[in-house]
Motif scaffolding. Structure first.
Motif, PDB file in Angstrom:
ATOM      1  N   GLU A  64       0.927  -1.095   0.176  1.00 20.37           N
ATOM      2  CA  GLU A  64       0.599  -0.217  -0.124  1.00 20.37           C
ATOM      3  C   GLU A  64       0.723   1.083   0.010  1.00 20.37           C
ATOM      4  O   GLU A  64       0.543   2.217  -0.355  1.00 20.37           O
ATOM      5  N   ASP A  65       2.035   0.766   0.757  1.00 20.57           N
ATOM      6  CA  ASP A  65       3.104   2.969   0.844  1.00 20.57           C
ATOM      7  C   ASP A  65       3.598   2.637   0.002  1.00 20.57           C
ATOM      8  O   ASP A  65       3.757   3.782  -0.635  1.00 20.57           O
TER       9      ASP A  65
ATOM     10  N   SER B 145       0.670   9.497  -5.554  1.00 23.76           N
ATOM     11  CA  SER B 145       2.046  10.870  -4.903  1.00 23.76           C
ATOM     12  C   SER B 145       2.480  11.348  -6.575  1.00 23.76           C
ATOM     13  O   SER B 145       2.091  12.052  -6.675  1.00 23.76           O
ATOM     14  N   PHE B 146       3.707  10.298  -6.610  1.00 27.22           N
ATOM     15  CA  PHE B 146       4.502  10.719  -7.503  1.00 27.22           C
ATOM     16  C   PHE B 146       4.085  11.510  -9.188  1.00 27.22           C
ATOM     17  O   PHE B 146       3.951  12.733  -9.394  1.00 27.22           O
ATOM     18  N   GLU B 147       3.195  10.318  -9.625  1.00 20.02           N
ATOM     19  CA  GLU B 147       1.870  10.503 -10.615  1.00 20.02           C
ATOM     20  C   GLU B 147       1.899  11.409 -10.962  1.00 20.02           C
ATOM     21  O   GLU B 147       1.017  12.506 -11.635  1.00 20.02           O
TER      22      GLU B 147
ATOM     23  N   VAL C  75      -2.606  11.063   1.635  1.00 22.51           N
ATOM     24  CA  VAL C  75      -3.080  11.122   2.875  1.00 22.51           C
ATOM     25  C   VAL C  75      -4.069  10.182   3.482  1.00 22.51           C
ATOM     26  O   VAL C  75      -5.169   9.946   2.034  1.00 22.51           O
ATOM     27  N   ARG C  76      -4.143   9.023   3.795  1.00 19.86           N
ATOM     28  CA  ARG C  76      -5.341   8.160   4.608  1.00 19.86           C
ATOM     29  C   ARG C  76      -5.581   8.546   6.035  1.00 19.86           C
ATOM     30  O   ARG C  76      -4.744   8.723   6.992  1.00 19.86           O
TER      31      ARG C  76
END
Length: 69
Positions: A44-45, A52-54, A67-68
């Motif tokens: 998941e990480d 996030s990068f994409e 953010v989860r």
């Protein structure tokens, strides 16, 4: 010989369409890269980091975060 105004409008339309196609192609490539990670069993990480990068790349952001809670 200069192109007619109608020709200039057609060229602008083509450039807008090309720009849209390029944007969609970049989004699809990003989605494919994330889907490949998911399919490979990434954690998941790792997936959150890739998302996030994409997103940051697609929006031209200096930083992006997932953010989860």
């Amino acid at each position: 010989m200069t192109p007619s105004p109608a020709y200039g409008n057609a060229m602008a339309l083509d450039e807008r369409q090309l720009s849209e196609l390029e944007r969609v192609a970049k989004e699809q490539a990003a989605l494919s890269r994330v889907a490949t990670l998911v399919g490979a069993g990434a954690t998941e990480d790792e997936i959150a980091s890739a998302v996030s990068f994409e997103i940051g790349e697609l929006f031209g952001a200096q930083s992006a975060a997932v953010v989860r809670w």
